[in-house]
Design an enzyme around this catalytic site. Structure first.
Site, short mmCIF file in Angstrom:
data_model
loop_
_atom_site.label_atom_id
_atom_site.label_comp_id
_atom_site.label_asym_id
_atom_site.label_seq_id
_atom_site.Cartn_x
_atom_site.Cartn_y
_atom_site.Cartn_z
N ASP A 168 0.83 -1.21 0.00
CA ASP A 168 0.00 0.00 0.00
C ASP A 168 0.86 1.26 0.00
O ASP A 168 0.45 2.29 -0.54
CB ASP A 168 -1.00 0.00 1.15
CG ASP A 168 -0.40 -0.29 2.50
OD1 ASP A 168 0.82 -0.50 2.60
OD2 ASP A 168 -1.16 -0.34 3.49
N CYS A 169 2.05 1.19 0.59
CA CYS A 169 2.95 2.34 0.55
C CYS A 169 3.46 2.57 -0.87
O CYS A 169 3.63 3.72 -1.31
CB CYS A 169 4.11 2.13 1.51
SG CYS A 169 3.60 1.96 3.22
#
Length: 675
Positions: free
Chosen positions: A406-407
């Protein structure tokens, strides 16, 4: 995560004149104040550095290591740490697993020992209260496994009272489904370090203070404790789940093997484990993936080579986890959350239409995202069980070295969103590296995990030996990670898809479609999604809605309608949304006792605005009033309860969630004409 379709400034950004035609002056002023506040605290590196804390079992380990290796804490740190722990203690004398939690024997024992090691006397009123609580709940022998390991390291317990963690696990054939290389990386690295310390039976030298603690912690004389009988003893307050029969059986056989382990095999295993520990340290600039293995890895290397340069570097890096935050000086749950926070600031600023008024802020935000993309894979990554890293973004900073799904999606979207303001935009090749890494990470079930592709079936979770945490063994697909990957891929397809090779374009389309199917499969009958990293159903449902919409679902899709309906039923009478952290442990929605919470309200508004701004106009407007009325004059919002979680039971505080999520919610609502 914004559903943005292009990176060109004229179509990405709404001008002030456009906004003024549709929004109230109060809403626009709230945005200006909020971004002005964030700009005033932006770091010189272009990002935001705030506290990311909550767990109460981290700081004790920091204190323990300094005592064991003979590096006294500075007087300033000692005074500050004692004050922090005193504030964290409950009125009954206990310490919670996290700052908002009920008392746990695990954390009460660890913090009791830490306070005593920092010079707090046994007759201190807070110490006496903690001492009484410990003995009322079974004494130190009833701490869960993580507590038993720490006490054994301190020579306040016996390794014979711990379930075996043999280092020989690491030299088993890697093809075996129980090989540690298949564990979730956070679990893997903790087991790695503990297996080394267990394999050597490392223990601190007993000094007079530790000798006194032996007498204080147990309900019977230390030398009379039946240590093997303590292995399965865990305080009922601490135990999150009962160990299954397969785990008990495995522990029994490991105990037999441990008695007959040849010394030559043990030596080979210890050498292998130490090599893996040192590789983890060197490839993360001695930060390590997280605070628990940072402490244990440092101690393992020091125990093996106390005078080496490597050990010195590991010890010198420990303060990178210390931060003076709103609840006091403490040890963080990561070295920082800088990329995560900065990426969300980027998206909220781009969607606000005010980036043109904050050009230096936008430019520096972009610079941080640019400079913190990981540019190379880890050396000999297959040998050390690592996935590719090149093109990804970490949770904290590039030095940390571990990219996350997700980063990476967030870094990619932030770079696309603020490209119009960059002095030197990233070249397309680097953006495509992020796309390809996201494609690599997709699991066979269509979803995405956290750091790596899933390496073993979820059945391995039956070997979870932590007793206090859930879902720590396997890096399974999750709604937030899957939604984020979908959003990142969709943004790249819209913004740079003309530079995709045909095969990449087909792969992206197929990945998004499979991801959407996975998200649909996770939706609960009531329309919600359960979050894994935020609290809890509000957070998960926001991600579920956005992931499906960015995958091409229409607002009238039944899944979207059910999800929005779920959120509507949870709106409080004050216009906000507020969910208790008890939702995470109970796995059902629990209303926060204080009513609406700023962060949950922002998540719900973000979800409803994307779901159907016209259909949910009244609910959104009530949420906006809640947010604007609670903004402080300086543009900040007040601190409230915990907003994050890991492994079901331990809550986290994200300092800047209360800033950029309300701003983003206001921005999207106003952009859609809701004032």
């Amino acid at each position: 995560m914004s559903g943005r379709t292009t990176s060109e400034p004229e179509s990405v950004l709404t001008t002030d004149s456009d906004i003024n035609r549709t929004v109230s002056s109060a809403g626009l002023e709230a945005l200006r104040r909020g971004f002005g506040y964030l700009h005033s605290i932006q770091g010189t590196h272009g990002g935001w550095t705030g506290d990311y804390d909550g767990p109460l079992f981290l700081l004790p380990g920091y204190v323990f290591i300094h005592h064991i290796v003979g590096r006294p804490l500075s007087e300033a740190d000692r005074t500050a740490f004692i004050a922090t722990l005193r504030r964290a203690q409950t009125s009954e004398g206990s310490f919670g697993l996290h700052a908002d939690g009920k008392g746990y024997l695990f954390t009460t024992v660890l913090n009791y020992v830490a306070l005593r090691l920092m010079g707090v006397g046994a007759d201190d009123p807070d110490i006496r209260c903690a001492h009484a609580w410990i003995h009322e709940n079974g004494g130190a022998s009833a701490v869960p496994s993580w507590g038993k390991y720490w006490l054994s390291i301190l020579n306040l317990y016996s390794w014979e009272g711990c379930h075996p963690v043999p280092p020989e696990l690491w030299i088993l054939p890697q093809a075996l489904p129980i090989h540690p290389s298949r564990f979730w990386c956070h679990c893997r690295v903790v087991v790695l370090a503990i297996s080394y310390l267990y394999g050597r039976r490392f223990q601190a030298h007993v000094d007079p203070l530790l000798s006194s603690l032996r007498n204080e912690l147990f309900s019977e004389p230390f030398d009379a404790v039946d240590w093997p009988a303590m292995r399965d003893r865990v305080c009922p307050v601490d135990r999150y789940f009962e160990p299954p029969r397969i785990l008990r059986t495995l522990n029994y056989f490991l105990g037999i093997f441990e008695k007959w382990m040849p010394g030559s095999v043990r030596a080979k295993a210890l050498k292998t484990v130490l090599d893996h520990i040192k590789h983890e340290q060197m490839t993360t600039d001695f930060i390590d993936i997280g605070p628990v293995n940072k402490l244990l890895d440092t101690l393992a290397v020091w125990s093996a080579e106390p005078d080496s340069e490597h050990a010195r570097k590991a010890l010198d890096a420990l303060p990178q986890y210390i931060f003076d935050c709103e609840r006091g000086k403490t040890m963080q749950a990561y070295n920082s959350s800088e990329l995560w926070d900065t990426g969300f600031v980027a998206l909220s600023l781009a969607d606000s239409g005010l980036a043109g008024q904050f050009v230096p802020m936008a430019r520096e935000t972009y610079r941080f995202i640019d400079e913190n993309q990981i540019r190379n894979d880890v050396d000999q990554r297959e040998r050390y069980f690592r996935d590719p890293s090149k093109g990804g973004w970490p949770f904290s900073n590039r030095a940390h070295g571990w990219p996350i799904v997700d980063c990476t999606a967030l870094g990619l979207m932030g770079a696309l969103a603020l490209a119009p303001y960059a002095l030197a935009p990233m070249d397309t090749g680097r953006l495509l590296e992020a796309v390809d890494l996201l494609l690599f990470w997709q699991n066979n079930d269509g979803g995405w995990s956290t750091y790596e592709r899933q390496r073993v079936g979820a059945w391995l979770e039956t070997l979870n030996a932590s007793e206090i945490f859930g879902n720590i063994m396997v890096d399974v697909s999750q709604v937030e990670l899957t939604s984020s990957a979908i959003q990142g891929l969709a943004a790249a397809r819209s913004s740079i898809g003309d530079r995709f090779k045909p095969v990449r374009a087909r792969n992206v389309d197929a990945a998004i479609s499979r991801g959407a199917q996975f998200v649909r499969a996770l939706q609960r009958p009531d329309g919600s999604w359960e979050g894994n990293w935020g609290i809890c159903f509000t957070y998960g449902t926001w991600f579920g809605i956005w992931g499906l919409l960015d995958a091409g679902a229409a607002p009238d899709d039944p899944a979207i309608v059910r999800a929005a309906g779920f959120l509507r039923t949870k709106q409080c009478s004050d216009g906000g949304w507020g969910e208790s952290h008890e939702s995470c442990t109970q796995r059902q929605y629990v209303q926060h006792a204080d009513g609406g919470q700023v962060v949950m309200t922002a998540w719900a508004v973000l979800a409803l605005v994307r779901a159907s701004p016209e259909q949910h106009r009244d609910a959104i407007k009530a949420g906006l009033r809640f947010l604007t009325e609670r903004q402080l004059p300086n543009g900040d919002w007040p601190a409230q309860g915990m907003t994050g979680v890991f492994n079901r039971t331990c809550m986290l505080n994200y300092r800047f969630y209360r800033n950029y999520f309300p701003l983003w919610a206001l921005a999207l609502a106003l952009k859609n004409g809701i004032a």
